[in-house]
Design a protein around this motif. Structure first.
Motif, mmCIF file in Angstrom:
data_model
loop_
_atom_site.group_PDB
_atom_site.id
_atom_site.type_symbol
_atom_site.label_atom_id
_atom_site.label_comp_id
_atom_site.label_asym_id
_atom_site.label_seq_id
_atom_site.Cartn_x
_atom_site.Cartn_y
_atom_site.Cartn_z
ATOM 1 N N LYS A 272 0.836 -1.205 0.000
ATOM 2 C CA LYS A 272 0.000 0.000 0.000
ATOM 3 C C LYS A 272 0.873 1.259 0.000
ATOM 4 C CE LYS A 272 -3.756 2.236 2.557
ATOM 5 N NZ LYS A 272 -4.637 2.160 3.762
ATOM 6 N N LYS A 391 -6.378 -1.758 17.072
ATOM 7 C CA LYS A 391 -7.531 -2.545 16.611
ATOM 8 C C LYS A 391 -8.415 -2.942 17.785
ATOM 9 C CE LYS A 391 -5.678 -4.551 12.318
ATOM 10 N NZ LYS A 391 -4.446 -3.746 12.214
ATOM 11 N N ARG A 420 -1.952 5.055 10.772
ATOM 12 C CA ARG A 420 -2.397 5.281 9.387
ATOM 13 C C ARG A 420 -3.102 4.041 8.822
ATOM 14 N NH1 ARG A 420 1.976 8.681 9.340
ATOM 15 N NH2 ARG A 420 3.418 6.965 9.123
ATOM 16 N N GLN A 421 -2.639 2.882 9.235
ATOM 17 C CA GLN A 421 -3.258 1.642 8.754
ATOM 18 C C GLN A 421 -4.651 1.434 9.366
ATOM 19 O OE1 GLN A 421 -0.481 -1.476 9.667
ATOM 20 N NE2 GLN A 421 1.049 -0.785 8.189
ATOM 21 N N ASP A 422 -4.847 1.979 10.582
ATOM 22 C CA ASP A 422 -6.090 1.714 11.314
ATOM 23 C C ASP A 422 -7.008 2.927 11.409
ATOM 24 O OD1 ASP A 422 -5.207 -0.869 11.742
ATOM 25 O OD2 ASP A 422 -4.248 -0.373 13.654
ATOM 26 N N LEU A 423 -6.762 3.961 10.598
ATOM 27 C CA LEU A 423 -7.550 5.194 10.703
ATOM 28 C C LEU A 423 -9.041 4.961 10.526
ATOM 29 C CD1 LEU A 423 -5.539 8.046 8.907
ATOM 30 C CD2 LEU A 423 -6.297 7.977 11.282
ATOM 31 N N LYS A 424 -9.411 3.995 9.679
ATOM 32 C CA LYS A 424 -10.829 3.759 9.408
ATOM 33 C C LYS A 424 -11.586 3.279 10.646
ATOM 34 C CE LYS A 424 -10.486 2.900 4.445
ATOM 35 N NZ LYS A 424 -10.702 1.938 3.342
ATOM 36 N N LEU A 425 -10.835 2.862 11.670
ATOM 37 C CA LEU A 425 -11.480 2.421 12.909
ATOM 38 C C LEU A 425 -12.069 3.597 13.685
ATOM 39 C CD1 LEU A 425 -8.860 -0.233 14.097
ATOM 40 C CD2 LEU A 425 -11.047 -0.653 12.958
ATOM 41 N N ASN A 427 -14.598 5.739 13.770
ATOM 42 C CA ASN A 427 -15.912 5.842 13.126
ATOM 43 C C ASN A 427 -16.857 6.687 13.972
ATOM 44 O OD1 ASN A 427 -16.549 4.157 15.276
ATOM 45 N ND2 ASN A 427 -16.447 2.298 14.027
ATOM 46 N N ARG A 465 -9.998 12.774 10.785
ATOM 47 C CA ARG A 465 -10.873 11.605 10.913
ATOM 48 C C ARG A 465 -11.796 11.752 12.127
ATOM 49 N NH1 ARG A 465 -12.590 7.660 7.391
ATOM 50 N NH2 ARG A 465 -13.481 5.997 8.661
ATOM 51 N N PRO A 468 -14.546 15.288 11.260
ATOM 52 C CA PRO A 468 -14.671 15.261 9.799
ATOM 53 C C PRO A 468 -14.814 16.644 9.161
ATOM 54 C CG PRO A 468 -16.026 13.553 10.776
ATOM 55 C CD PRO A 468 -15.526 14.390 11.909
#
Length: 930
Positions: A272, A391, A420-425, A427, A465, A468
């Motif tokens: 990535k 995580k 950076r790998q887990d930013l989508k967590l 929410n 994040r 927003p």
């Protein structure tokens, strides 16, 4: 280098060689005619090839392919020139071992990346000593390349010299790292490179990496140490191509490769990250190539005048609320941020290598680890204990930064990589979590350098994040001359300024703001207002109104009470009001204070709005704030505070005038009674309302001295470095157009007028006060300027100088500015509600030399008398406000007259540019015909 398709379309070297052979048969190889003929052939080939390369690039927008193709073209030209020198002109029938040459590409050319206007860096390598044959060939090659218009950087060295100098000089060491064989003796090149890798590279990783990282730090400091400046340097700036190249150099020194795929195999980057690296590299190269083609020179700054065209070439379209150029620059800043991320990842990998192999003893490595609240601290940097910590609990992303701030630690690159790998967590559930919001609010309002922590959060992607609405303005620029930073960088800097004011670091610059900070009831309200004040920019509406709506939703989430939320929303809604009233209205006019107090309504809001305004202005850019702006804000603050705490704004003007007259009688204790009364009788009521006690005494003494000396013209000045202002007082006989003439004289003398007060006496004298600065926003009196200004005003009033003609001549002869691409829509606003006694005229247009002089001259021709003028500039925009009366001393209420004033002032704003435009067109015509 990658394979280049259809190479013959770029240059057919076989045909060129045949053509040269034909020329050698027609002319003697040593003749002038032969040289001229082959130069013509080379130039034709180079021009044709360059055109093909450019056309391919404009069709594909692929910068990397363009650079490789350009490099291939130059390679073929150099090889052909060398062959002409060695096979025709300086041919050796029996060469000795010393009569050998190797042509080596170094630097960017060696890397195979040759931008359209880049230098061609060549190393001429010879074995032992330089023979006359070597000198002749080198001279021929160089002169031919120069005659072709190529910019050539060259060096001539033996193999041993290369090795010896590389050991001493990091620049030479780096250049040889990218050395590539072009033509000539290949064995000699291989020998040099083998020795270089063995004697210079092997075992010297530490010194090279330290030197490169230090070089990178110094370069960042030199170019502003921020990747979010609105005119970035694509090559040398932070997050630019040089940062990527530094990674390549270190990778090649350590791993012997610059192939990003091989670095993935070695575990340096993930797949990535490889894609991100490739995208960033390709984007920056494409922009740089467009920049060179667009400017026709090796320009590395993405300046305002090229940004719009670059955006068009790269196919960025206008969207609602955001122009194509702003979308392009936002993409650039996000790419620059990616480069910073990749740099940190790479450095983290270097440390991991050291820990595994003890091969790379970088500074700060190897210090003992310790545990801290479930985290690991190593070398002053905090890291997670386990790879899956985030995580399991995404709130730990915020907790890690909170702990780093609390304990004064840096964040380990490995932790940043995992974040950076887990930013989508992060929410909706995390955003609404009470503990997460408490951690964020504590970091933002902390007394321990919140600016650094928020910048770290932003760099890691956590800030945008978690909030927003803030994420929408990350890397968002404003395409104008006023704003120096992107919206997110401006906001973070503003929060840092609030913190510095509170801690006393800016006490000397902002004494009032520092003193009222302890009186502010809710620090959370102030910090949240600063966070949100520009958060709605780029949405296509009034960002103050839209931002207030964001505040109403975001503040309760952050834990603020309903009353605090209401105050934050109010502050965001009116965050521009303080500066608008202070800079564009006459503070001495009671109506100004009355209108402002109606908006503010409470002393607490007044305090909050002042500090927010100071931070907002100061965070715009390094040279935007000055002491004069501070003085205007303080004057408005004190007047409004008095009104809010029991003072009477609308006290009768006559009563106030009598009060100030009585006050002056007491201050002029050495004067005779009849002298005082005669002086008081000389002024109208407006004078007493619009001046301070100190000014009235100064005026009285100056007028008395001038009258006794029977002076026709008196001018005095005093400078106040703290307020960044020089006050110029002019006392002379009043006549129509006096103010316009004085402003013209000041304009041609290089003085910028920021404020002016005009008073006339009952006996026909004028007492005008001008507040002026130099071009840098500082006091004007350095290096004898006041003496020249005094003479200019005197000459103008006596008719010896005509400033408006001088201004026009200067405008016609000046060169076009790179900022002329900005268009400012001219506007004239006539307001009869802002003052009870004057018509207030606000004029907006593009700032330029002599604008104020031209406007005041227009007002004079309209038979309007100016009582005060307030001048403000915001980059390329000028906002000038005049308080005027008609020839009878009344407001202008007639609709026909008002329409005529608007028409004439709009003509002055637009016609003022016509001579310059003609001049520019004339210059363009002249240059095209030469």
């Amino acid at each position: 280098m990658e394979k280049i398709p259809n190479q013959k379309e770029i240059i057919d070297r076989r045909a060129l060689v045949q053509s040269i052979a034909t020329a050698a048969e027609e002319f003697a190889p040593t003749s002038f005619e032969f040289r001229q003929e082959i130069l013509r052939q080379f130039k034709t080939s180079l021009d044709h090839g360059s055109k093909v390369v450019e056309e391919r690039f404009l069709q594909s927008n692929k910068g990397r392919a363009m650079m490789y193709a350009q490099c291939f073209l130059v390679d073929q030209i150099i090889r052909s020139i060398f062959d002409v020198a060695t096979q025709y002109i300086y041919r050796l029938s029996n060469p000795t071992p010393e009569e050998k040459l190797s042509l080596v590409a170094v630097g960017g050319y060696g890397r195979g990346e040759l931008a359209p206007s880049s230098d061609v860096d060549l190393l001429f390598l010879f074995p032992y000593k330089q023979t006359s044959w070597c000198e002749q060939v080198i001279e021929f090659v160089l002169y031919m390349l120069w005659d072709l218009g190529l910019k050539v950087g060259h060096s001539t060295r033996t193999v041993s010299e290369c090795i010896r100098l590389a050991k001493k000089d990091t620049t030479i060491q780096t250049a040889l790292l990218e050395a590539r064989y072009v033509w000539g003796d290949q064995d000699m090149f291989k020998e040099m490179y083998r020795k270089y890798m063995k004697e210079v590279v092997s075992g010297h990783s530490r010194e090279f990496i330290e030197a490169k990282l230090q070089e990178r730090k110094e370069r960042h400091d030199r170019f502003g140490n921020s990747r979010y400046v609105v005119e970035p340097n694509i090559k040398e700036g932070k997050g630019g191509l040089r940062d990527l190249q530094t990674l390549f150099w270190i990778a090649k020194f350590l791993h012997g490769t610059t192939d990003i795929s091989k670095l993935v195999a070695l575990g340096v980057f993930t797949e990535k990250e490889r894609r991100k690296f490739t995208k960033a590299s390709n984007f920056l190269r494409s922009v740089r190539c467009h920049l060179h083609y667009l400017t026709g020179r090796p320009e590395e700054r993405i300046t305002f005048d090229v940004q719009t065209e670059l955006a068009k070439r790269l196919h960025y379209k206008d969207h609602a609320g955001t122009s194509g150029v702003e979308r392009f620059m936002k993409h650039y800043f996000l790419v620059a941020k990616d480069v910073g991320d990749l740099t940190r990842i790479f450095c983290a990998n270097l440390e991991a290598e050291q820990q595994k192999k003890s091969r790379l003893p970088l500074p700060r490595l190897g210090l003992a680890k310790r545990k801290l609240k479930g985290y690991v601290v190593e070398s002053g940097r905090i890291n997670v204990a386990h790879e899956d910590d985030f995580k399991e609990d995404p709130i730990r992303m915020l907790e890690l930064f909170h702990l780093a701030q609390e304990k004064g630690l840096d964040v380990h690159p490995n932790a940043l990589r995992l974040i950076r790998q887990d930013l989508k967590l992060i929410n909706r559930n995390i955003r609404n979590d009470e503990r997460a919001n408490q951690l964020f609010l504590e970091m933002m309002t902390s007394r321990k350098d919140p600016e650094t922590t928020l910048r770290r959060l932003n760099e890691a992607g956590v800030f945008g994040r978690f909030v927003p609405d803030f994420g929408r303005v990350v890397a968002q620029m404003q395409h104008d001359m006023y704003h120096v930073y992107t919206v997110d960088e401006h906001t973070i800097r503003a929060i840092g300024i609030i913190s510095q004011i509170e801690d006393g670091a800016l006490k000397e610059d902002h004494p009032l703001s520092h003193n009222i900070m302890p009186k502010i009831v809710s620090r959370n309200v102030l910090y949240c207002a600063v966070l949100i004040h520009d958060i709605a920019k780029g949405r296509g509406g009034d960002h103050s109104i839209l931002g207030a709506e964001v505040a109403e939703k975001l503040c309760p989430r952050l834990g603020l009470s309903p009353s605090e939320t209401e105050t934050v929303a109010w502050l965001v809604r009116y965050h521009l009001a303080f500066s608008a009233f202070a800079f564009k209205r006459d503070i001495s006019d009671p109506k100004t204070i009355e209108d402002f107090v109606k908006i503010v309504q409470s002393p607490e809001r007044l305090r909050l709005l002042l500090v927010l305004t100071v931070a907002d202005i100061r965070a715009v850019g390094p040279s935007v704030w000055n002491g004069w702006k501070g003085q205007l804000l303080r004057e408005l603050y004190y007047a409004s505070e008095n009104a809010l705490t029991g003072g009477h704004i609308s006290e009768g003007r006559a009563e106030r005038a009598k009060h100030y007259q009585e006050e002056l009688r007491g201050l002029l204790s050495t004067w005779k009674k009849d002298e005082i009364e005669a002086h008081i009788e000389r002024f109208y009521q407006s004078y007493w309302i619009g001046t301070s006690s100190e000014d009235r005494v100064t005026h009285a003494e100056l007028m008395q001295k001038a009258d006794k000396e029977k002076s026709l013209f008196t001018i005095e000045s005093k400078s106040d470095p703290f307020r960044s202002i020089t006050e110029v007082l002019v006392y002379t006989a009043d006549h129509p157009g006096l103010f316009s003439r004085i402003t013209g004289a000041m304009s041609v003398s290089g003085a910028n007028i920021v404020d002016a007060k005009i008073h006339t006496t009952t006996d026909g004298m004028a007492l005008d006060t001008f507040y002026i600065q130099d071009s840098e926003g500082k006091v004007y009196d350095q290096r004898g300027r006041m003496k020249k200004l005094r003479q200019a005003i005197e000459d103008t009033l006596q008719g010896a100088r005509r400033p408006h003609l001088e201004i026009m001549d200067r405008r016609e002869s000046s060169l076009p500015s790179r900022t002329e691409i900005f268009t400012v829509q001219p506007a004239v606003i006539l307001d009869n509600k802002a003052s009870n006694t004057h018509t207030v005229i606000e004029v907006r247009g593009r700032d330029r030399p002599g604008l104020l002089a031209n406007l005041t001259r227009t007002l004079f021709t309209l038979s309007l008398s100016i009582s005060s003028a307030h001048i403000a500039t915001y980059g390329e925009r000028a906002v000038d406000v005049f308080y005027v009366k008609d020839s009878f001393g009344l407001k202008i209420t007639n609709k026909v007259k008002l329409a005529n004033i608007e028409k004439k002032l709009l003509q002055a704003l637009t016609e003022d540019m016509e001579p310059k435009r003609k001049s520019v067109r004339a210059k363009n015509t002249a240059s095209s015909g030469s």
